[in-house]
Scaffold this motif. Structure first.
Motif, PDB file in Angstrom:
ATOM      1  N   ASP A 118       0.858  -1.191   0.000  1.00  0.00           N
ATOM      2  CA  ASP A 118       0.000   0.000   0.000  1.00  0.00           C
ATOM      3  C   ASP A 118       0.893   1.239   0.000  1.00  0.00           C
ATOM      4  OD1 ASP A 118      -1.957   1.925   0.247  1.00  0.00           O
ATOM      5  OD2 ASP A 118      -2.454   1.447   2.343  1.00  0.00           O
ATOM      6  N   ILE A 119       1.511   1.474  -1.142  1.00  0.00           N
ATOM      7  CA  ILE A 119       2.498   2.550  -1.237  1.00  0.00           C
ATOM      8  C   ILE A 119       1.852   3.913  -1.039  1.00  0.00           C
ATOM      9  CG2 ILE A 119       4.217   3.637  -2.730  1.00  0.00           C
ATOM     10  CD1 ILE A 119       4.600   0.871  -4.071  1.00  0.00           C
ATOM     11  N   GLU A 120       0.702   4.119  -1.656  1.00  0.00           N
ATOM     12  CA  GLU A 120       0.041   5.423  -1.518  1.00  0.00           C
ATOM     13  C   GLU A 120      -0.397   5.673  -0.077  1.00  0.00           C
ATOM     14  OE1 GLU A 120      -3.454   8.180  -3.546  1.00  0.00           O
ATOM     15  OE2 GLU A 120      -3.195   6.101  -4.189  1.00  0.00           O
ATOM     16  N   GLY A 121      -0.976   4.666   0.563  1.00  0.00           N
ATOM     17  CA  GLY A 121      -1.398   4.817   1.950  1.00  0.00           C
ATOM     18  C   GLY A 121      -0.216   5.116   2.862  1.00  0.00           C
ATOM     19  N   ILE A 126      10.427   4.116  -1.062  1.00  0.00           N
ATOM     20  CA  ILE A 126      10.123   2.685  -1.043  1.00  0.00           C
ATOM     21  C   ILE A 126      11.409   1.918  -1.305  1.00  0.00           C
ATOM     22  CG2 ILE A 126       7.700   2.854  -1.683  1.00  0.00           C
ATOM     23  CD1 ILE A 126       8.539   2.057  -4.569  1.00  0.00           C
ATOM     24  N   SER A 127      11.475   0.728  -0.748  1.00  0.00           N
ATOM     25  CA  SER A 127      12.660  -0.109  -0.919  1.00  0.00           C
ATOM     26  C   SER A 127      12.301  -1.544  -0.575  1.00  0.00           C
ATOM     27  CB  SER A 127      13.797   0.359   0.006  1.00  0.00           C
ATOM     28  OG  SER A 127      14.933  -0.467  -0.148  1.00  0.00           O
ATOM     29  N   GLU A 141       4.338   3.576  -9.578  1.00  0.00           N
ATOM     30  CA  GLU A 141       3.647   4.122  -8.410  1.00  0.00           C
ATOM     31  C   GLU A 141       4.534   5.128  -7.672  1.00  0.00           C
ATOM     32  OE1 GLU A 141       0.099   3.828  -5.821  1.00  0.00           O
ATOM     33  OE2 GLU A 141       0.640   3.783  -7.935  1.00  0.00           O
ATOM     34  N   ALA A 142       5.811   4.823  -7.550  1.00  0.00           N
ATOM     35  CA  ALA A 142       6.734   5.746  -6.894  1.00  0.00           C
ATOM     36  C   ALA A 142       6.838   7.059  -7.665  1.00  0.00           C
ATOM     37  CB  ALA A 142       8.109   5.103  -6.762  1.00  0.00           C
ATOM     38  N   ALA A 143       6.890   6.958  -8.989  1.00  0.00           N
ATOM     39  CA  ALA A 143       6.953   8.168  -9.811  1.00  0.00           C
ATOM     40  C   ALA A 143       5.681   8.990  -9.658  1.00  0.00           C
ATOM     41  CB  ALA A 143       7.186   7.788 -11.271  1.00  0.00           C
TER      42      ALA A 143
END
Length: 431
Positions: A143-146, A155-156, A174-176
């Motif tokens: 859940d990268i956005e959350g 992120i890693s 998603e990171a971009a």
């Protein structure tokens, strides 16, 4: 009540200062005034803390993009409290924690466990990262956005690579979209083959399985290409090979948002320094050849490798007393990094201004946090250090729970005397 730092040699690349200056820090923990030596005596009032930094350097606080504080789940190795105190002792005012905790940082719920510890116990700025995939299993995106909304700064998948290129691509997209960098641990799992140290004569001599340079190089090459395709910012962690330096140089020449860090153990030691089966020399990636070390040093000198990080990875004494074959990878580094950098690089590969760039300003720019400078109005994160003082590294004096270092007994120069974070003294060397 404020703080007046007098008579120190201020080095602030962003502020274009390299000389004798006084600094006054206000009640809010910001730099209120910077003036030439002796010009701020009007601030020396009864309720002001005065620090005489005569003969010492005053530098922006160091920023480490790569630490393991083990909390939650590995508190017997390190906690946010002990890790942040160790960071303060080493001159660090901001660190980014890696997400391979137990549980891993893959959801807001898990992230909150670490955020609560940070709020309660951190003595410096501790910024978390989140995993790329759920459980670090390389199958489904986290859940990268959350987590971004909750507070992660990157992120890693550190501890391993995302081996499925398509999943990695989705994570980078998603990171971009969320405008956060991807911190890349470059390790092709299919090429490791049980390796525990660098593939070479020393591994053969000690009877250890080797890890080739291609384990790192293949993923570095792949991930830079995928990041270029999707327009993501990528930061290569703990680089150890000469070809990785070449890949980063080529990417920067193309104008790509690619950066890279080098750890003090990788620019100081080679696999030839492992004279016996001592797991304090076991880290991932491993200590490489003299040619690799020289390439890393030249990369730091030129700016191709723009940052120095520690990959601070504490383990218990019992774990590290095992053979290299069976012990966990990783060493501690927060309390030795400045001294190792001064001893090995200052005056040979870096001048003091470039050291500030590698340890403070450039990582601050990647994080876009406005730190790494002591300009008026900036947050007062700073270090007062003696770059001439010599001493012998004694792991038993570490604040960190981890004593696992290959540098025990090494004579170095460069000692942190004070660390101020957000204007508050968080470390003072007691003679």
């Amino acid at each position: 009540m404020g703080t007046l730092i007098k008579n120190g040699h201020l080095v602030d690349v962003e502020g274009d200062r390299d000389g004798l200056f006084d600094i006054f820090i206000d009640n809010e923990g910001r730099v209120e005034k910077v003036g030439e030596k002796g010009s701020l005596d009007c601030y020396a009032k009864e309720n002001v803390v005065i620090i005489d930094a005569a003969g010492k350097y005053v530098l922006p606080g160091f920023i480490d993009l790569h630490v393991h504080f083990r909390e939650p789940g590995g508190e017997y190795k390190e906690t946010v409290k002990t890790g942040s105190m160790a960071a303060a002792r080493g001159g660090y005012t901001t660190v980014v924690t890696m997400p391979n905790t137990k549980p891993v940082m893959d959801t807001v719920e898990h992230l909150n466990l670490q955020l609560e510890a940070i709020k309660k116990d951190a003595v410096i700025n501790v910024l978390p990262s989140g995993t790329v995939t759920m459980g670090q299993e390389g199958k489904v995106l986290s859940d990268i956005e959350g987590m971004k909304k909750a507070g992660i700064v990157a992120i890693s998948e550190d501890g391993k690579s995302v081996m499925d290129a398509e999943i990695l691509k989705k994570g980078l997209i998603e990171a971009a979209r969320l405008d956060i960098p991807f911190f890349d641990h470059c390790e092709d799992a299919g090429l490791v083959n049980g390796g525990v140290m660098n593939a070479g004569n020393k591994a053969l001599e000690l009877g250890m399985a080797g890890i080739t340079n291609e384990v790192e190089d293949s993923i570095a090459r792949r991930d830079i290409a995928i990041a270029e395709e999707v327009g993501a910012t990528i930061h290569l962690c703990h680089c150890s090979t000469r070809d990785t330096v070449k890949f980063v140089k080529e990417a920067k020449e193309k104008g790509l948002p690619v950066s890279a860090e080098v750890c003090p153990h990788h620019f100081t030691l080679t696999d030839e320094d492992i004279i016996e089966d001592d797991a304090n020399f076991k880290m991932n990636p491993p200590l490489r050849s003299r040619a690799d070390v020289e390439a890393l040093k030249e990369g730091l000198k030129s700016g191709v490798m723009g940052m120095i990080s520690t990959d601070h990875a504490p383990h218990s004494k019992e774990e590290k007393e095992k053979s290299i074959k069976n012990a966990p990878f990783g060493i501690v580094g927060l309390e030795t990094a400045f001294a190792i950098t001064v001893t090995e690089l200052l005056g040979k590969y870096l001048d003091i201004k470039t050291l500030v760039e590698r340890m403070s300003l450039t990582p601050a720019k990647l994080l876009k946090n406005g730190r790494g400078t002591l300009n008026e109005g900036a947050v007062a994160d700073l270090v007062i250090a003696d770059i001439e003082e010599e001493y012998v590294i004694d792991p038993e004096k570490f604040v960190s729970k981890g004593k696992n270092t290959p540098f025990g007994g090494k004579k170095v120069r460069g000692k942190v005397l004070y660390t101020l974070c957000n204007g508050k003294i968080v470390f003072k060397e007691e003679n």
